[in-house]
Structure formats: C-alpha cells, structure tokens
Design an enzyme around this catalytic site. Structure first.
Site, short mmCIF file in Angstrom:
data_model
loop_
_atom_site.label_atom_id
_atom_site.label_comp_id
_atom_site.label_asym_id
_atom_site.label_seq_id
_atom_site.Cartn_x
_atom_site.Cartn_y
_atom_site.Cartn_z
CB THR A 88 -9.87 -6.05 -3.18
OG1 THR A 88 -10.18 -5.98 -1.69
CG2 THR A 88 -11.25 -5.33 -4.04
NE ARG A 96 -3.43 -2.40 2.51
CZ ARG A 96 -4.65 -2.75 1.95
NH1 ARG A 96 -5.06 -2.01 1.10
NH2 ARG A 96 -5.20 -3.79 2.43
CG ASP A 106 -13.65 -2.46 -1.36
OD1 ASP A 106 -12.85 -2.85 -2.34
OD2 ASP A 106 -13.07 -1.63 -0.56
O1 F6P Z 1 -8.42 -4.89 1.34
C1 F6P Z 1 -8.31 -6.43 1.92
C2 F6P Z 1 -8.41 -6.15 3.23
O2 F6P Z 1 -7.69 -7.40 3.83
C3 F6P Z 1 -9.30 -5.52 4.20
O3 F6P Z 1 -10.38 -6.70 4.32
C4 F6P Z 1 -8.88 -5.36 5.35
O4 F6P Z 1 -9.52 -4.36 6.11
C5 F6P Z 1 -7.44 -4.81 4.83
O5 F6P Z 1 -7.07 -5.34 3.65
C6 F6P Z 1 -6.20 -5.03 5.84
O6 F6P Z 1 -5.13 -4.37 5.48
P1 F6P Z 1 -3.72 -4.54 5.60
O7 F6P Z 1 -3.11 -5.72 4.95
O8 F6P Z 1 -3.07 -3.19 5.31
O9 F6P Z 1 -3.51 -4.90 7.11
#
Ligand code: F6P
Length: 321
Positions: free
Chosen positions: A125, A72, A129
C-alpha cells in the site's frame, strides 16, 4: 504444498506486480502450481481466476497497478462470503493463499484463517500503514511521484509569488506528506500523527517569511487532516499571500515502480513462498531493521514497528525555518 493462489487487494500499489512475479517464479522453482485470483477477495468469492505461469508474468516488473486487478471487498467482511471463498479454494485443491495488500487485506486475512485457510500476506500500500512493517510496497514510488508533482507546482508558485497548498494521500498516516514535503523543502507539513488542530504556527511562519521578502510558499497536507481548500483560503485571508490548492489524488497510486518497489516486491514475493515451503502459514512478511522477517498475522495487528520517526519530523520543522 502443490497449488497456491495469489491475489492483490485494497488500493493498488506500484511493486505489487513484482511481488506477483516473484511468487510465480519461486513457486515454479519448487514445482508448485499458481492461480491468480482476479479483483482481490471478490475473485475468491466468485472464483474468478487465471492460471499463472512464467510466461504470464514476463514484462510486468516495470508496470504500475496490478495485473490481477483489485477491489475493496465489502462482501468479504461477511462470514457467509468468506465461507464461500474457502469452499472454492478447497474445491480447486488450493493449499494456500498469498494476499498482497494493506491494512484492510490483513484484517480480512485474519478472519479468513478461521475458515481453515492458510494465508500469507505481503504488505502492499502506498500509505505505509501496515503497523508491523517498516515498509509497504508502493510507498517509495508514491513519495517520488508526489515529490515530482510538487516540484512542478513549485515552478508555478514561484512564477506567481503564490502559496501552494498541496494535499497528498496516506489515509491515516503522514509518511507520503513527510517525505514529499521534506524533499520539496515545504514551509510546513501537516501530518495526522502530529496535528493538534492549530493553524497558528503555519500562519505565523508564512507571515514571517512574507515579511522577510520571500515570494513563494509551500504547505504539504496529508489527506483527511484538514480541508486543504479551507486552509488555502485561511492562509490568503490571514497573510495576504495569494494561495492555491492542488489535490494530487490518484496520480500517486500509478506509474512505473521505482527500483526499491521492484526489489522489495521481488524479495517479499519470494519470501512468502519460502514461508510456505517451510510448512508454515498464517504469516505476514514484514521489514524490520531493513531485513525481511515474518509475523503471525493475528499478532501483527498489535505490533507497531513503523511509528512515525520523531527525528525525521523534528528535522522537517528545522529545515523549514
Ligand atoms: O490506501 C491507498 C489509498 O490511496 C489511500 O491513500 C487513500 O485514502 C485511499 O486509498 C483511497 O481509496 P479508494 O481507492 O477506495 O478511493
């Protein structure tokens, strides 16, 4: 088009590898060279890439995660770094980018096109969403993983006569909760789209079932709606039913993709290359009425093709009676 780059970004999702594979196969068919960008938009900024030929994508259809890794990218939110990424693409004669990811990836792509980059997105994803598409890669696998985990939790719940409160992922959407909850006959499903902050209906339903002599109970909660631990405590306090919480977490992101995610990954990957072959760009591949379509990436943000189905939700309430 002679050369393209493909990347995966945001939360990894089962089926991303199938999409990468189809991108490589389809591009190869047209004589287009493919580079794989590692770690999503981060790899574009740092130009961390690998050549991707047919041999590099063999035996990945059945693999969870993403062979290109992901991130991210905070830096990509900053125009300075998007500019660097665009310069890198030009320096390496890359004509277009295929980006596989969720809402954040799409938002990044919309800004990136202002740097003169041609980008095609594929919705990937587990959360389902991406507003313009009825389906996003990974959802089916995640919903099945959650269902299987909840089935196992249910075994223990029945043995002890307890209430299990299970938290599933979904960010701001309740699809995983709705599907996994309905598939496991949950007594209550708590969805962000429908949550009004009122616990009464859950407590009353469980109390009634307790009085009727039931001895196991299941509540499925989408993450972020309410604290699942606090809800379990409240249920125990208000109903006298011994309650436990399970947070499923990242198990939902991993594992071998289902046939649906492999198939849709393959279709979406090939479709992205078809868009580029037609000389089009700045599009997102989507599913509408169960067929492949594409939208302008900027317009896609305002399309809402994947609103939670009210009939499904009403059915989930009726089947919990
Ligand atoms: O977008 C996928 C997801 O698994 C969501 O369901 C969750 O809120 C988020 O990513 C968790 O994000 P990270 O990998 O940054 O902890």
């Amino acid at each position: 088009i002679k050369k393209i780059a493909v990347l995966t970004s945001g939360g990894d999702a089962p089926g991303m590898n199938s999409a990468v594979r189809a991108v490589v196969f389809s591009a190869n068919n047209l004589g287009i060279e493919v580079v794989g960008v590692l770690r999503g938009y981060e790899g574009l900024i740092d130009w961390e890439t690998i050549p991707l030929g047919l041999d590099d994508v063999r035996n990945i259809n059945n693999q969870g995660g993403t062979i290109l890794f992901t991130s991210r990218s905070e830096r990509f939110l900053d125009q300075k770094y998007r500019h660097t990424a665009a310069k890198n693409l030009r320096a390496h004669d890359v004509d277009a980018v295929v980006a596989i990811g969720g809402d954040g990836t799409l938002r990044g792509a919309i800004k990136f096109k202002d740097e003169g980059v041609n980008i095609v997105c594929i919705p990937g994803t587990i959360d389902r969403d991406v507003a313009c598409s009825e389906y996003t890669l990974g959802f089916d696998t995640a919903a099945n993983t959650a269902m299987e985990a909840i089935d196992k939790i249910r075994d223990s719940s029945v043995s002890h006569g307890r209430c299990s409160v299970v938290e599933v992922m979904g960010r701001k959407r309740g699809y995983i909760a709705l599907w996994a909850g309905m598939a496991t006959s949950a007594d209550a499903i708590v969805l962000p789209e429908k949550w009004d902050g009122n616990f009464d209906y859950i407590i009353n339903a469980l109390r009634k079932r307790h009085t009727d002599g039931r001895n196991s109970y299941l509540v499925v909660v989408a993450e972020g709606v309410t604290d699942a631990g606090k809800l379990a405590d409240l249920i125990q306090k208000e109903t006298g039913i011994e309650s436990r919480v399970s947070v499923l977490g990242y198990i939902q992101r991993g594992g071998q993709p289902t046939a649906k995610d492999r198939m849709y990954g393959s279709l979406m990957g090939a479709y992205a290359i078809e868009i580029l072959r037609q000389g089009r760009g700045n599009r997102i591949v989507a599913i509408k009425n169960d067929i492949l379509v594409d939208y302008d990436i900027a317009e896609a943000i305002d399309l809402h093709n994947n609103n939670l189905d009210s009939f499904q939700y009403q059915l989930s309430l009726m089947l919990a009676e």
